[in-house]
Design a protein around this motif. Structure first.
Motif, mmCIF file in Angstrom:
data_model
loop_
_atom_site.group_PDB
_atom_site.id
_atom_site.type_symbol
_atom_site.label_atom_id
_atom_site.label_comp_id
_atom_site.label_asym_id
_atom_site.label_seq_id
_atom_site.Cartn_x
_atom_site.Cartn_y
_atom_site.Cartn_z
ATOM 1 N N THR A 222 -47.278 -67.691 -33.153
ATOM 2 C CA THR A 222 -47.955 -68.590 -34.090
ATOM 3 C C THR A 222 -48.863 -67.807 -35.032
ATOM 4 O O THR A 222 -49.401 -66.762 -34.643
ATOM 5 C CB THR A 222 -48.794 -69.631 -33.314
ATOM 6 N N VAL A 223 -49.052 -68.326 -36.259
ATOM 7 C CA VAL A 223 -50.049 -67.704 -37.137
ATOM 8 C C VAL A 223 -51.438 -68.177 -36.744
ATOM 9 O O VAL A 223 -52.431 -67.636 -37.195
ATOM 10 C CB VAL A 223 -49.848 -67.999 -38.636
ATOM 11 N N GLY A 224 -51.474 -69.202 -35.902
ATOM 12 C CA GLY A 224 -52.755 -69.559 -35.325
ATOM 13 C C GLY A 224 -53.322 -70.871 -35.789
ATOM 14 O O GLY A 224 -53.829 -71.009 -36.895
ATOM 15 N N MET B 141 -39.692 -66.850 -33.380
ATOM 16 C CA MET B 141 -40.157 -66.027 -34.497
ATOM 17 C C MET B 141 -39.227 -66.175 -35.694
ATOM 18 O O MET B 141 -39.241 -65.358 -36.602
ATOM 19 C CB MET B 141 -40.220 -64.547 -34.097
ATOM 20 N N GLY B 142 -38.374 -67.197 -35.662
ATOM 21 C CA GLY B 142 -37.520 -67.448 -36.818
ATOM 22 C C GLY B 142 -38.304 -68.254 -37.839
ATOM 23 O O GLY B 142 -39.511 -68.080 -38.013
ATOM 24 N N MET B 143 -37.609 -69.179 -38.465
ATOM 25 C CA MET B 143 -38.245 -69.952 -39.531
ATOM 26 C C MET B 143 -39.206 -70.998 -38.950
ATOM 27 O O MET B 143 -38.871 -71.671 -37.971
ATOM 28 C CB MET B 143 -37.088 -70.637 -40.256
ATOM 29 N N GLY B 144 -40.380 -71.117 -39.569
ATOM 30 C CA GLY B 144 -41.297 -72.193 -39.175
ATOM 31 C C GLY B 144 -42.468 -71.748 -38.319
ATOM 32 O O GLY B 144 -42.498 -70.640 -37.793
ATOM 33 N N GLU B 145 -43.456 -72.640 -38.249
ATOM 34 C CA GLU B 145 -44.639 -72.428 -37.404
ATOM 35 C C GLU B 145 -44.466 -73.328 -36.177
ATOM 36 O O GLU B 145 -44.604 -74.557 -36.266
ATOM 37 C CB GLU B 145 -45.889 -72.800 -38.214
ATOM 38 N N GLY C 169 -37.544 -74.291 -43.369
ATOM 39 C CA GLY C 169 -38.587 -73.786 -44.257
ATOM 40 C C GLY C 169 -39.846 -73.571 -43.433
ATOM 41 O O GLY C 169 -39.818 -73.604 -42.201
ATOM 42 N N CYS C 170 -40.957 -73.360 -44.104
ATOM 43 C CA CYS C 170 -42.198 -73.116 -43.358
ATOM 44 C C CYS C 170 -43.394 -73.491 -44.219
ATOM 45 O O CYS C 170 -43.422 -73.168 -45.407
ATOM 46 C CB CYS C 170 -42.267 -71.645 -42.949
ATOM 47 N N PRO C 171 -44.395 -74.161 -43.623
ATOM 48 C CA PRO C 171 -45.555 -74.573 -44.405
ATOM 49 C C PRO C 171 -46.597 -73.463 -44.609
ATOM 50 O O PRO C 171 -47.512 -73.619 -45.390
ATOM 51 C CB PRO C 171 -46.156 -75.693 -43.540
ATOM 52 N N VAL C 172 -46.424 -72.341 -43.876
ATOM 53 C CA VAL C 172 -47.493 -71.337 -43.836
ATOM 54 C C VAL C 172 -47.523 -70.474 -45.096
ATOM 55 O O VAL C 172 -48.582 -70.101 -45.595
ATOM 56 C CB VAL C 172 -47.340 -70.466 -42.559
ATOM 57 N N GLY C 173 -46.336 -70.166 -45.615
ATOM 58 C CA GLY C 173 -46.236 -69.474 -46.905
ATOM 59 C C GLY C 173 -46.689 -68.032 -46.909
ATOM 60 O O GLY C 173 -47.263 -67.577 -47.915
ATOM 61 N N CYS C 174 -46.445 -67.278 -45.816
ATOM 62 C CA CYS C 174 -46.824 -65.859 -45.815
ATOM 63 C C CYS C 174 -46.193 -65.183 -47.041
ATOM 64 O O CYS C 174 -45.011 -65.400 -47.341
ATOM 65 C CB CYS C 174 -46.336 -65.162 -44.543
ATOM 66 N N LYS C 175 -46.975 -64.363 -47.701
ATOM 67 C CA LYS C 175 -46.546 -63.805 -48.989
ATOM 68 C C LYS C 175 -45.398 -62.817 -48.857
ATOM 69 O O LYS C 175 -44.760 -62.481 -49.838
ATOM 70 C CB LYS C 175 -47.728 -63.091 -49.665
ATOM 71 N N PHE C 176 -45.160 -62.332 -47.643
ATOM 72 C CA PHE C 176 -44.133 -61.310 -47.448
ATOM 73 C C PHE C 176 -42.860 -61.884 -46.841
ATOM 74 O O PHE C 176 -41.963 -61.157 -46.452
ATOM 75 C CB PHE C 176 -44.668 -60.206 -46.514
ATOM 76 N N CYS C 177 -42.774 -63.230 -46.693
ATOM 77 C CA CYS C 177 -41.689 -63.832 -45.914
ATOM 78 C C CYS C 177 -40.848 -64.774 -46.770
ATOM 79 O O CYS C 177 -41.390 -65.655 -47.447
ATOM 80 C CB CYS C 177 -42.294 -64.585 -44.735
ATOM 81 N N ALA C 178 -39.526 -64.612 -46.676
ATOM 82 C CA ALA C 178 -38.622 -65.449 -47.464
ATOM 83 C C ALA C 178 -38.629 -66.904 -46.988
ATOM 84 O O ALA C 178 -38.395 -67.819 -47.782
ATOM 85 C CB ALA C 178 -37.207 -64.882 -47.384
ATOM 86 N N SER C 179 -38.957 -67.135 -45.703
ATOM 87 C CA SER C 179 -38.929 -68.514 -45.183
ATOM 88 C C SER C 179 -39.992 -69.392 -45.819
ATOM 89 O O SER C 179 -39.844 -70.599 -45.907
ATOM 90 C CB SER C 179 -39.171 -68.526 -43.677
ATOM 91 N N GLY C 180 -41.098 -68.767 -46.199
ATOM 92 C CA GLY C 180 -42.198 -69.559 -46.727
ATOM 93 C C GLY C 180 -42.065 -69.833 -48.217
ATOM 94 O O GLY C 180 -42.873 -70.574 -48.799
ATOM 95 N N LEU C 181 -41.031 -69.265 -48.865
ATOM 96 C CA LEU C 181 -40.940 -69.353 -50.320
ATOM 97 C C LEU C 181 -40.877 -70.782 -50.840
ATOM 98 O O LEU C 181 -41.514 -71.124 -51.822
ATOM 99 C CB LEU C 181 -39.689 -68.601 -50.818
ATOM 100 N N ALA D 4 -34.423 -59.993 -41.844
ATOM 101 C CA ALA D 4 -35.801 -60.486 -41.946
ATOM 102 C C ALA D 4 -35.778 -62.000 -42.050
ATOM 103 O O ALA D 4 -34.847 -62.588 -42.604
ATOM 104 C CB ALA D 4 -36.480 -59.886 -43.166
ATOM 105 N N CYS D 5 -36.828 -62.601 -41.484
ATOM 106 C CA CYS D 5 -36.902 -64.056 -41.389
ATOM 107 C C CYS D 5 -36.688 -64.750 -42.739
ATOM 108 O O CYS D 5 -37.357 -64.450 -43.710
ATOM 109 C CB CYS D 5 -38.287 -64.371 -40.822
ATOM 110 N N GLY D 6 -35.751 -65.664 -42.785
ATOM 111 C CA GLY D 6 -35.548 -66.488 -43.972
ATOM 112 C C GLY D 6 -34.737 -65.841 -45.080
ATOM 113 O O GLY D 6 -34.436 -66.468 -46.090
HETATM 114 S S1 SF4 Z 1 -41.764 -68.200 -40.964
HETATM 115 FE FE1 SF4 Z 1 -43.438 -67.003 -40.034
HETATM 116 S S2 SF4 Z 1 -43.721 -65.236 -41.379
HETATM 117 FE FE2 SF4 Z 1 -42.508 -66.770 -42.510
HETATM 118 S S3 SF4 Z 1 -43.985 -67.983 -43.731
HETATM 119 FE FE3 SF4 Z 1 -43.689 -69.025 -41.771
HETATM 120 S S4 SF4 Z 1 -45.281 -68.245 -40.417
HETATM 121 FE FE4 SF4 Z 1 -45.141 -66.830 -42.147
#
Ligand code: SF4
Length: 375
Positions: free
Chosen positions: A219-221, A183-187, A137-149, A360-362
């Motif tokens: 990284t998203v930074g 660039m897969g799942m996660g920060e 999963g991912c803590p960042v939650g980008c609105k366009f990414c399935a991994s962050g859902l 696409a990621c996730g």
């Molecule tokens: S995996 Fe990457 S694109 Fe997806 S929510 Fe996390 S940081 Fe954003």
């Protein structure tokens, strides 16, 4: 199922040497075992024929070789291959992976092998890039990414990060992996210690042997973590900053985590990265139709990029079912690139790969999750 510790992909020649010494095995056993795993691609201790039978049995009983199961392996028409891996216990993860059932999507991650479209005269791809995950999963939650859902379910241990590369290197038609992208799942910088441990193993001559310059951490930074990476990682890896928007307002709408920082702070950390490492940054920018792909966004992005030694990678969005974003029109992508180029910014359009396998990621995990829940 619970695996024994340690996990082979977590070990170095030194730590494996200590493990062997504790069992009073000859000194050279650690080297032999690592050669079996990384050079010969053998992860079954029973097949390690230059070890004594007693040692092979002990290895099989007391060490984990493969700590995940491949739930799905998909191949796209362009040669891209994708794995969905189920991690079957908490292993050496610093933050345990949650989830109760063996097929819980909270324990699944994805990784992808992407061959380049350029070929040698013999028809072999000039590059094979492994795109790997650092978290579940991912803590960042980008609105366009399935991994962050679904948010973050846990960190992957260093061994599990390396295991993904090892598995991708053994897929049909893959002789050698040349490049790695986180660039897969996660920060990755939110799982700092595991990621730098894994990078060292991936780059090591005794490990995956992939040159550090061919490894990209995306990284998203997290400004402090970028500075720490420049200080602590002695290897010349590439840093990619996922910007995705040229101003803070839009960025915070697309990337919820970015409300903790500003683009200016990130650029400051990137400048320190350059001063320390001498390596240019890559700015990643995913183009979302009608959202961040307008000419004024390109003008703003050119301003941002001109303050750094940076290249810009433009990525066309791949639609994810149920998400309110569209793939940008080809003409809009070209115009965006032209504006950047006219402003003196080095900008490339990254080819979309594996569109016919939900690359696409996730996306694969998201679909597995929906299937599990009957959605
Ligand atoms: S995996 Fe990457 S694109 Fe997806 S929510 Fe996390 S940081 Fe954003």
């Amino acid at each position: 199922m619970r695996h024994p510790e340690p996990h082979i992909f977590h070990l170095t020649p030194e730590t494996l040497g200590d493990w062997c010494a504790q069992r009073k095995w000859p000194k050279f056993r650690a080297k032999q075992i690592l050669e079996w795993v990384y050079e010969k691609g053998v992860a079954d201790p029973h097949a390690m024929s230059n070890l004594a039978k007693r040692e092979r049995d002990q290895l099989a009983a007391e060490m984990t070789f493969l700590s995940g199961d491949t739930l799905s392996h998909q191949s796209a028409s362009d040669g891209t291959q994708k794995l969905l891996i189920q991690w079957t216990d908490a292993g050496t993860s610093p933050l345990p992976i949650v989830g109760q059932s063996a097929n819980d999507p909270a324990r699944q991650t994805e990784c992808v092998m992407i061959p380049s479209l350029d070929r040698t005269p013999g028809g072999t791809p000039t590059r094979r890039t492994a795109c790997i995950s650092s978290q579940v999963g991912c803590p960042v939650g980008c609105k366009f990414c399935a991994s962050g859902l679904g948010g973050l379910d846990g960190n992957l241990s260093a061994g599990r990060i390396v295991e993904q590369v090892w598995r991708l290197a053994r897929l049909p038609g893959v002789e050698r992996i040349s490049n790695i992208v986180f660039m897969g799942m996660g920060e990755p910088l939110a799982n700092f210690a595991s990621v730098i441990h894994a990078v060292r193993t991936i780059a090591a001559p005794w490990g995956m042997g992939i040159g550090a310059r061919k490894i990209t951490i995306s990284t998203v930074g997290l400004p402090k973590a970028i500075e720490r990476l420049a200080e602590e990682l002695e290897l010349p890896v590439t840093l990619a900053l996922s910007l995705h928007a040229p101003n803070d307002d839009l960025r915070r709408k697309l990337i919820p985590w970015s409300s903790y920082t500003t683009i200016e702070e990130l650029l400051g950390a990137c400048r320190k990265w350059f001063d320390k490492t001498g390596r240019e940054i890559t700015l990643e920018y995913i183009l979302l139709g009608g959202v961040n792909d307008r000419p004024q966004h390109a003008e703003e992005l050119a301003e941002v990029a001109s303050t750094l030694r940076a290249n810009v990678n433009l990525i066309r969005y791949n639609e994810v079912e149920g998400m309110p974003f569209e793939r940008p029109a080809t003409g809009d992508v070209r115009r965006f690139q032209e504006i950047l180029t006219q402003r003196g910014v080095n900008a490339h359009i990254r080819a979309s790969r594996g569109r016919d396998i939900a690359a696409a990621c996730g996306q694969l995990r998201h679909e597995s999750n929906k299937a599990e829940s009957g959605a």
